[in-house]
Write an enzyme that holds these catalytic residues in place. Structure first.
Site, PDB file in Angstrom:
ATOM      1  N   GLU A 164      35.546  44.102  40.072  1.00 34.04           N
ATOM      2  CA  GLU A 164      35.803  42.772  40.623  1.00 34.04           C
ATOM      3  C   GLU A 164      34.480  42.034  40.878  1.00 34.04           C
ATOM      4  O   GLU A 164      33.520  42.623  41.335  1.00 34.04           O
ATOM      5  CB  GLU A 164      36.565  42.913  41.939  1.00 34.04           C
ATOM      6  CG  GLU A 164      36.843  41.603  42.665  1.00 34.04           C
ATOM      7  CD  GLU A 164      37.480  41.804  44.027  1.00 34.04           C
ATOM      8  OE1 GLU A 164      38.152  40.882  44.511  1.00 34.04           O
ATOM      9  OE2 GLU A 164      37.296  42.902  44.617  1.00 34.04           O
ATOM     10  N   LYS A 170      43.310  35.962  41.222  1.00 32.17           N
ATOM     11  CA  LYS A 170      43.728  36.890  42.273  1.00 32.17           C
ATOM     12  C   LYS A 170      44.789  36.256  43.176  1.00 32.17           C
ATOM     13  O   LYS A 170      44.571  35.202  43.768  1.00 32.17           O
ATOM     14  CB  LYS A 170      42.499  37.293  43.093  1.00 32.17           C
ATOM     15  CG  LYS A 170      42.751  38.396  44.116  1.00 32.17           C
ATOM     16  CD  LYS A 170      41.432  38.739  44.804  1.00 32.17           C
ATOM     17  CE  LYS A 170      41.561  39.890  45.787  1.00 32.17           C
ATOM     18  NZ  LYS A 170      40.256  40.171  46.432  1.00 32.17           N
ATOM     19  N   CYS A 216      41.909  44.047  43.150  1.00 31.99           N
ATOM     20  CA  CYS A 216      41.572  44.608  44.465  1.00 31.99           C
ATOM     21  C   CYS A 216      42.720  44.551  45.480  1.00 31.99           C
ATOM     22  O   CYS A 216      43.623  45.374  45.445  1.00 31.99           O
ATOM     23  CB  CYS A 216      40.306  43.929  44.998  1.00 31.99           C
ATOM     24  SG  CYS A 216      39.435  44.935  46.242  1.00 31.99           S
TER      25      CYS A 216
END
Length: 258
Positions: free
Chosen positions: A44, A110, A144
């Site tokens: 990430e 994300k 994540c």
């Protein structure tokens, strides 16, 4: 002939808020890949570290990194994926790019911005999952904090592989280990986790633990060192296991309301 997908996870430290230095470092690491691979997975925000100060980085760096990924993918005949800080229309995104050798790329923003670090106040949240069809496999790349939310990852698209790229810190690394395995089992899919390693400028430690789990939750790759991990994903393993154990046929029906 068996259908396989060969992956390499580059588990690395990151240079804080320095895209040029990170690109140079990752290019050297990718040059050192010793096996024939189809897909290279980077962590990430691999050009900056998990910074909450995106204005510290020149807006041109996002496009430079995409062009860098396109060049490397073409030269190496490998697909590259990982997320970067990306500015667009006055907003910032934690955006994953999936870049193929022909220059084509797909993106995923994300969905679950990390409120504990204030990411939700700095970066715009994504609204759509990405499913990529690649070399006979359907891939679902996520980022994540998304790992903590099983509804978002739920396998309603019959994908074959989940991919998580991350900056997951040491104090909560047991959750990372546990949830990667759980996502593989509950979705009957390979689960690939690519974490960074080392310490950032905020003194957060990252222990790696990049790993790959098969459809039944068996760990087939793992490392807590700075290195490149290799794994071969087997479509036959997915198909035969799902045929024998029809758990996905009993999954709950639901509608996602974002």
């Amino acid at each position: 002939m068996a259908q396989t997908l060969r992956i390499a996870i580059v588990q690395s430290h990151l240079h804080w808020e320095n895209p040029e230095q990170n690109r140079k470092m990752f290019e050297e690491k990718i040059d050192a890949i010793s096996e024939d691979v189809d897909l290279v997975v980077l962590p990430e925000m691999f050009t900056s570290g998990f910074t909450m100060e995106p204005a510290h980085i020149d807006p041109s760096e996002g496009r430079k990194t995409v062009e860098w990924m396109q060049r490397l993918a073409q030269q190496k005949n490998m697909t590259l994926t990982g997320s970067i800080l990306f500015p667009e229309n006055g907003n910032y995104f934690n955006r994953l790019f999936f870049v193929e050798p022909n220059g084509k790329y797909s993106t995923y923003d994300k969905k679950h911005t990390f409120t504990l670090a204030g990411e939700d106040k700095v970066y715009e949240a994504g609204k759509h999952k990405l499913i990529v069809e690649f070399r006979g496999f359907k891939l679902c790349p996520l980022i994540c904090y998304d790992l903590r939310f099983p509804v978002w990852a739920r396998n309603v698209e019959d994908y074959d592989v989940l991919i998580y790229v991350a900056n997951w810190p040491k104090p909560r690394i047991e959750a990372w280990d546990t949830l990667l395995k759980a996502r593989a089992i509950e979705n009957m899919a390979y689960c690939v986790g690519a974490n960074r390693i080392g310490q950032d400028n905020l003194q957060h430690e990252y222990p790696g633990h990049s790993a790959v789990y098969d459809v039944l939750g068996k760990q087939i790759a793992y490392s807590d060192e700075e290195e490149i991990l290799y794994a071969i994903l087997d479509k036959g393993h997915i198909d035969s296991t799902r045929k024998k154990l029809r758990f996905l046929e009993d999954r709950d029906d639901f509608s996602w309301k974002g």
